[in-house]
Structures are given as C-alpha cells and as structure tokens.
Design an enzyme around this catalytic site. Structure first.
Site, short mmCIF file in Angstrom:
data_model
loop_
_atom_site.label_atom_id
_atom_site.label_comp_id
_atom_site.label_asym_id
_atom_site.label_seq_id
_atom_site.Cartn_x
_atom_site.Cartn_y
_atom_site.Cartn_z
N LEU A 133 87.94 23.85 60.12
CA LEU A 133 89.41 23.92 60.29
C LEU A 133 89.86 23.33 61.62
CD1 LEU A 133 90.28 27.40 58.69
CD2 LEU A 133 90.59 25.12 57.71
N ASN A 141 82.22 25.16 65.10
CA ASN A 141 82.19 24.06 66.08
C ASN A 141 83.58 23.60 66.51
OD1 ASN A 141 82.58 22.97 63.53
ND2 ASN A 141 81.47 21.08 63.96
N HIS A 173 72.16 24.39 59.31
CA HIS A 173 72.39 22.94 59.25
C HIS A 173 71.00 22.35 59.52
CE1 HIS A 173 74.45 19.06 60.54
NE2 HIS A 173 73.26 18.93 61.09
N ASN A 195 77.21 13.69 57.69
CA ASN A 195 75.92 14.24 58.09
C ASN A 195 75.67 15.58 57.40
OD1 ASN A 195 73.49 14.52 59.41
ND2 ASN A 195 74.40 15.33 61.28
N ASP A 224 82.13 21.09 52.67
CA ASP A 224 81.90 20.61 54.03
C ASP A 224 83.10 19.77 54.49
OD1 ASP A 224 80.89 20.09 56.51
OD2 ASP A 224 79.20 18.87 55.85
ZN ZN Z 1 76.35 20.77 58.89
#
Ligand code: ZN
Length: 427
Positions: A67, A98, A183, A282, A309
């Site tokens: 977001l 992040n 991840h 990614n 994602d």
């Molecule tokens: Zn990721």
C-alpha cells in the site's frame, strides 16, 4: 440498512455451498438465506441487488499487497490502494511492511490501522517486519506488532539472508500463532539480476536471476520450519522447483503454505522481449515449464492461495531503462479476471478458485473473514465471470498504472463489492 442480494449463484467454499440463493444482510452481518423474498423486496429500508446470472461469493482476500503508505504516497496511499482493491473485488488486503518508515514496531502498525479505519474502504491487515528496518540484522518488535494487530511477519522485498536469525524469528512467532511469510530469494545468486535467467535474458543481454535463487531459500525455510514447527508461508512462488519442494514438504507434514500471483501463471519471460519495464517484477516472470508447474501446484493444492503482490510505482519510475526500473506490477484490478482464466482453461473449478481467494487466505492469517456463514461480517463480492473487459490502466483506481496487461481482453467483471454490509464499489 439492510441489503438483499437476490437470485445469484452463491459460491461459499467455507460451507461447501454452490447454489442459487438469496442473501439478506442486516447490521453489517449475514442475517439469513431467505427463500421467499416477495414481501422483503417491497420493504422501504432495503437495498435490493439483483444478482441473477452472476456469482455471489465471500469478499476476496489479497494476502500480498503493497500500500506504500507511509513514505511512498506518490506510488499509492492507503486510500487509493483500498479503492483499487474494492474495484478488483477484494474486501480485505494484507499489506507488506516495506514502507518508510518500515512497519517494524507498533507505532507504525497503529498508524496504518488508523489510516485504514479513517480513509480505507476495505479491511486492511498489516504484516510486520521480521527484522528492524528490513535490514536482516536484528529482530523487530514482533510481540508488540502482534498486539497492535499484525497478522504475520515478513521482510518482503528482501529475504532474511541470515539463517540463524530466520530460525529465531520462527521460534518467536510460534507463541503468537502467526505465519512467517518468506520472500524466498538468495541475494548472492540473484546478483542484481533484472529478469529470469534463460534463453531470453541471453538474447537481450540482461542480467538473469536463476530459478535456484528462489529454490535454495524455499529449501532453507522449509528446513527451518521443520526444525521449529513454525507456520511458514512462501510468498509469490515462481519456479517449478519451488512448487516441488513445497509439495514434498507438505507430504511430510511440514507446516507450510504458499501463494502464487496471477502474473506468474499468466505470462512467460518472453514478455520482456519488448523491454517493457511493466513486466519487471521480483521474482521475475519465468519460463513455460515454471508456468505449467505453478498451474499444477494450484490444481493439486500445493499452492493454497492466489495473491496479487500488488506493487504500484509511478510512471516516471518505470519510464527508464530496464536495468534501472523498480520491480513490481499493479495487480489488484486485474487479479480476478486473470485468475478466472484458470477456470476457462480447466485448471480449477470456479469453487476451487474462490477458495484460493477467500477461505484459504483467511485461514493462513487467522481472520474471521472469507465466509458467508450466518452471523459472519458481510464482506461480499458479486461478479460476472463471463463478461469481457479490456484492461485499461488509465481507468485504474490505483495510482500504479504499471501493468503488462494493458489492452488485454479478459473475462470477468466485478459488479459490486460489499464490506461490512456496505456497498463500497459498483461497476
Ligand atoms: Zn516479495
């Protein structure tokens, strides 16, 4: 306010329901499935939605969304991200940490939840960081963040390269019953690659990210989950080897779940031949065999969830050389139609697909959503699976117009999105 949804094909995998029915919503909750609605329809305080010929399902849950707020409001805000979610049929989104500052302590978690309550039109469930600043050095304030409302921990965007630290994170979260979301990427193997390593990257002269980069870390994290007994959730599975590792681990009884994104099962790395930076993501878009393996994993239950994602970026950031562009695809507004293609192709039945977008993600993070059981909070999506739509990024609610699907003709159109009994989107 009451809402009556009449005559739709109700698909609710949490109750194994797939039948034509009416649903009555009252005080924000599913009140009943009334058979005779003649009287009800005429009452003055009721909003009637005619769903005949359409699908009525629990509101979709996206387990993997960025977001961008706080810190990157030029890419997306909680408000615009939630609007994009509603337009895509999602009533709940799980947002990655992040941001800037990173969501690695309770005050950031509280800020996100406050913003979501005041400006968001769908439910927002934050994920806290595993390590402070997502730097991979010191564990973040996991207990505090859990108390503040985080539903999982992840350093998404980055792997936790230090295996001992990852072990400690897994031991730590066991007390809270939330998953560690991985991840899975070995940064040394990725070596600043920008796309899938293979024939196409060689032709283009672009640095490749090998499948092994993901598989080495999936393997490590499964080993650590086996050691600790923690719930490991593998984000955005992209390779055939990763699917195989997860399948084998599940057979052994390891507490592991997994998700795949629509772009990873809809595209191959040939999409990069045009140097379209909107396809830079990614983990990268992989080869044909990987795409087939992901579909197989979705079919046999190895992959529990479809998550977008959603990673919005501004146009300026993507309008650069392929090497320099940031990773990410704006996914919330194409997630459902791309997923419906799996039904058309015979990979999943419609109820199986709905399960991977509702009750399965709800179970993984332990929230009381993804169901239309009597008494449940009325989060509902109504969609026409056959209506064709042309993807137009200029019409996205998201600030992120970065999609490789612009101009694609897809089937599946969201008609209404209802959150807590309130219609928040009508298409
Ligand atoms: Zn990721």
């Amino acid at each position: 306010m009451r809402v009556l949804i009449k005559g739709g094909r109700v698909i609710d995998p949490s109750q194994e329901i797939d039948q034509t029915a009416n649903i009555l919503i009252e005080d924000g909750k599913v009140k009943s499935f009334p058979k005779d609605i003649k009287k009800l329809e005429k009452e003055s305080d009721i909003q009637v939605i005619d769903a005949r010929g359409n699908i009525v399902a629990p509101g979709l849950i996206d387990l993997h969304v960025h977001l961008r707020e706080p810190g990157f409001e030029h890419k997306e805000t909680i408000r615009t991200g939630c609007e994009a979610a509603a337009a895509g049929g999602f009533t709940s989104v799980v947002c990655m940490p992040n941001t800037n500052p990173v969501n690695d302590n309770a005050s950031v978690t509280e800020y996100i939840l406050l913003k979501a309550r005041t400006e968001g039109i769908v439910n927002v469930f934050p994920v806290g960081a595993i390590t402070k600043g997502e730097k991979g050095e010191i564990l973040a304030e996991i207990g505090e963040m859990w108390e503040a409302g985080c539903v999982g921990i992840s350093d998404d965007g980055w792997p936790v390269m230090n295996s001992k630290l990852m072990r400690h994170a897994m031991e730590y979260v066991k007390a809270y019953g939330i998953p560690v979301i991985s991840h899975a990427e070995d940064l040394n193997l990725s070596a600043h690659g920008v796309m899938n390593e293979g024939f196409t990257s060689t032709i283009l002269g672009l640095r490749g990210i090998p499948n092994a980069s993901e598989e080495v870390m999936v393997s490590r994290d499964i080993t650590l989950a086996e050691l600790t007994g923690a719930h490991l959730h593998i984000a955005h599975v992209s390779t055939a080897g990763a699917v195989r590792l997860i399948r084998d681990a599940k057979k052994r009884g390891v507490n592991v779940t997994a998700e795949a994104t629509p772009h990873h099962f809809s595209l191959t790395d040939k999409v990069v031949l045009s140097y379209d930076t909107n396809a830079k993501v990614n983990p990268p878009i992989r080869g044909e065999k990987d795409v087939e393996a992901i579909k197989e994993g979705l079919k046999d239950g190895t992959i529990d969830v479809i998550a977008t994602d959603h990673a919005p970026h501004s146009e300026d950031e993507k309008k650069v050389e392929f090497d320099l562009a940031p990773f990410g695809i704006s996914g919330l507004e194409t997630g459902l139609p791309l997923s419906l293609q799996l039904v058309k192709d015979g990979v999943l039945t419609l109820p199986e697909l709905v399960k991977k977008l509702t009750v399965n993600p709800a179970k993984i993070i332990g929230i009381d959503r993804g169901t239309l059981k009597t008494g449940a909070i009325a989060d509902v999506v109504i969609f026409d699976p056959d209506k064709s739509v042309k993807v137009d990024r200029e019409k996205f609610r998201s600030k992120g117009k970065n999609t490789p699907f612009h101009g694609w003709e897809l089937s599946g159109c969201v008609l209404h999105t209802i959150v807590g009994g309130k219609v928040v989107f009508s298409g």
